[in-house]
Design an enzyme around this catalytic site. Sequence first.
Site, mmCIF file in Angstrom:
data_model
loop_
_atom_site.group_PDB
_atom_site.id
_atom_site.type_symbol
_atom_site.label_atom_id
_atom_site.label_comp_id
_atom_site.label_asym_id
_atom_site.label_seq_id
_atom_site.Cartn_x
_atom_site.Cartn_y
_atom_site.Cartn_z
ATOM 1 N N GLU A 76 -9.971 2.429 4.102
ATOM 2 C CA GLU A 76 -9.754 3.563 3.470
ATOM 3 C C GLU A 76 -11.010 3.833 2.751
ATOM 4 O OE1 GLU A 76 -6.416 2.925 0.636
ATOM 5 O OE2 GLU A 76 -7.478 3.861 -0.808
ATOM 6 N N HIS A 104 -7.719 -3.259 4.680
ATOM 7 C CA HIS A 104 -6.747 -1.813 4.517
ATOM 8 C C HIS A 104 -7.620 -0.839 3.801
ATOM 9 C CE1 HIS A 104 -4.291 1.199 2.659
ATOM 10 N NE2 HIS A 104 -3.836 1.293 3.618
ATOM 11 N N ASN A 105 -8.003 -1.551 2.428
ATOM 12 C CA ASN A 105 -8.499 -0.661 1.493
ATOM 13 C C ASN A 105 -9.920 -0.516 1.798
ATOM 14 O OD1 ASN A 105 -6.144 -0.993 0.314
ATOM 15 N ND2 ASN A 105 -6.827 -1.528 -1.659
ATOM 16 N N LYS A 128 -4.692 -6.526 3.338
ATOM 17 C CA LYS A 128 -4.582 -5.334 2.562
ATOM 18 C C LYS A 128 -6.110 -5.061 1.946
ATOM 19 C CE LYS A 128 -3.323 -2.393 -0.487
ATOM 20 N NZ LYS A 128 -3.364 -2.207 -1.685
ATOM 21 N N SER A 150 0.913 -1.023 -0.039
ATOM 22 C CA SER A 150 0.040 -0.014 0.021
ATOM 23 C C SER A 150 0.768 1.228 0.000
ATOM 24 C CB SER A 150 -0.811 -0.010 1.165
ATOM 25 O OG SER A 150 -1.593 1.203 1.187
#
Length: 472
Positions: free
Chosen positions: A191, A187-188, A184, A130
Amino acid sequence: MKKADIGLIGLGVMGANLALNIAEKGFRVAVFNRTLARTQEFVAEAGPLASNIVACETLEALAGAIERPRPVILMVPAGRAVDEQIAALRPLLDRDDIIIDAGNANFRDTRRRMETLMGDGPRFLGIGVSGGEEGARHGPSIMIGGAQDAYRTVEPILNAIAARYGDEACAAWLGPDGAGHFVKTIHNGIEYADMQMIAEVYGVLRDGHGLAAGDIAPIFAKWNEGRLNSYLIEITAEVLAARDTSTGKPLVDVILDSAGQKGTGRWSAIEAQTLGIPATAIEAAVAARSLSAIKHEREIGEARFGVPAPAADPVDEQRLAILEQALLAGKVVAYAQGFAVMAGASREFGWNLPLGTIARIWRAGCIIRSQFLGEIAAAYDAAPETEDLLLTPAFAALMETTHPHLREVVAQSARAGIAVPALSSALAHFDTFRRARGTANLIQAQRDYFGAHGFERIDRAGTHHGEWVRDV
Ligand code: NAP
């Protein structure tokens, strides 16, 4: 000639920058790109770093250029391209070599690929990278999943190229099989929620108070000096201050209000649903992107229903402080939900995900980097077994002081006809979370009434049925 330490396939935005980052840290990297002209262009533009780059015209040349055991990073679009590259590499690599998929793969694909390669090899790592273009070039946050022995082989390279928070590298092995790509993905998802909540507050200031982009920019810049300090708040201030060179207008005012999505946000929502873990703020953010895409329908909607005119409410310091606190409260809930989804996946797949470490490697390099993540890491360090971030002493105290402001913003927005789906989902989550007796007693009763599904009682064990008197 000295052999390369690692190979990399795919010299697009991420791959090219990652290769330069690797070369800059003193490792030799052999590169291959499907379109040969791109490889040549890349090496020509690499400057002095070209001495650490071995340009390869074929996959065979790439395999021959790397020191054994040969690690090869794939930086190609997720999906078919990854399967094709694995199939092409397999006959060229040995059992001990390592294919590293560094794209945004669906973790279920990563699990499948690992299973397929198990036994004959090569070994396989799924890593989340990232930080976008800048991060890839100067230090991304790296989330690693797969066999730990394979990780050990590439650990020095991954640590060297990762972002640093103080002395610590923002790279860590998080668990076996798809753990890295799952983290990940979440995480997105976080986000998405973070960006959506920021956009909602922008909407309150623009549509609720009639402020221009140039007036909103310094508000975010100021918030970036406080508890909300983060990369996303920082760039929001910069984006809002930017001018369009062709019209002289604020750039955001000439950008279409339809945002795209590639998959990871949606996957976060899907996986949360599959695990049965509420991630409503993330889901709201994903849905908001889909709603943003139906521009034509929204235009018809506005013509049919109209929108309330901006209120002439003055925006004083007190109002801004309420908005700042509301954003903070919403953010706490979104992160708590994201971490709860990771905890749920960890239980489901037996990964033993280190939640504190995850927060720590997100403090720098990645898109959601912030001081706030340091607070999350500290909360998990203090209470590693915690069921929910909202119940940790630090975040419970923060919610106590900020939730009234979130309530105020959501209520006022509802009255003003301004959609704040992620913020209101966060508030609904909090209000549901803090009420021990909810309303699912009625849902249980309804299900028993129409489907004889049975219900549990508060005063006796077992499954019971009601003697419903049906009006037929
Ligand atoms: P990109 O700029 O579009 O580059 C794609 C690269 O993959 C190009 O080198 C392309 O080669 C190659 N490629 C495409 N299809 C291929 C195929 N079928 N077989 C072999 N090579 C193929 O993409 P990117 O932004 O670097 O993204 C790469 C991966 O990183 C994706 O999984 C993405 O989701 C992930 N990611 C991106 C970002 C970001 O901010 N961009 C951030 C984190 C993760 P040609 O030159 O021949 O077309």
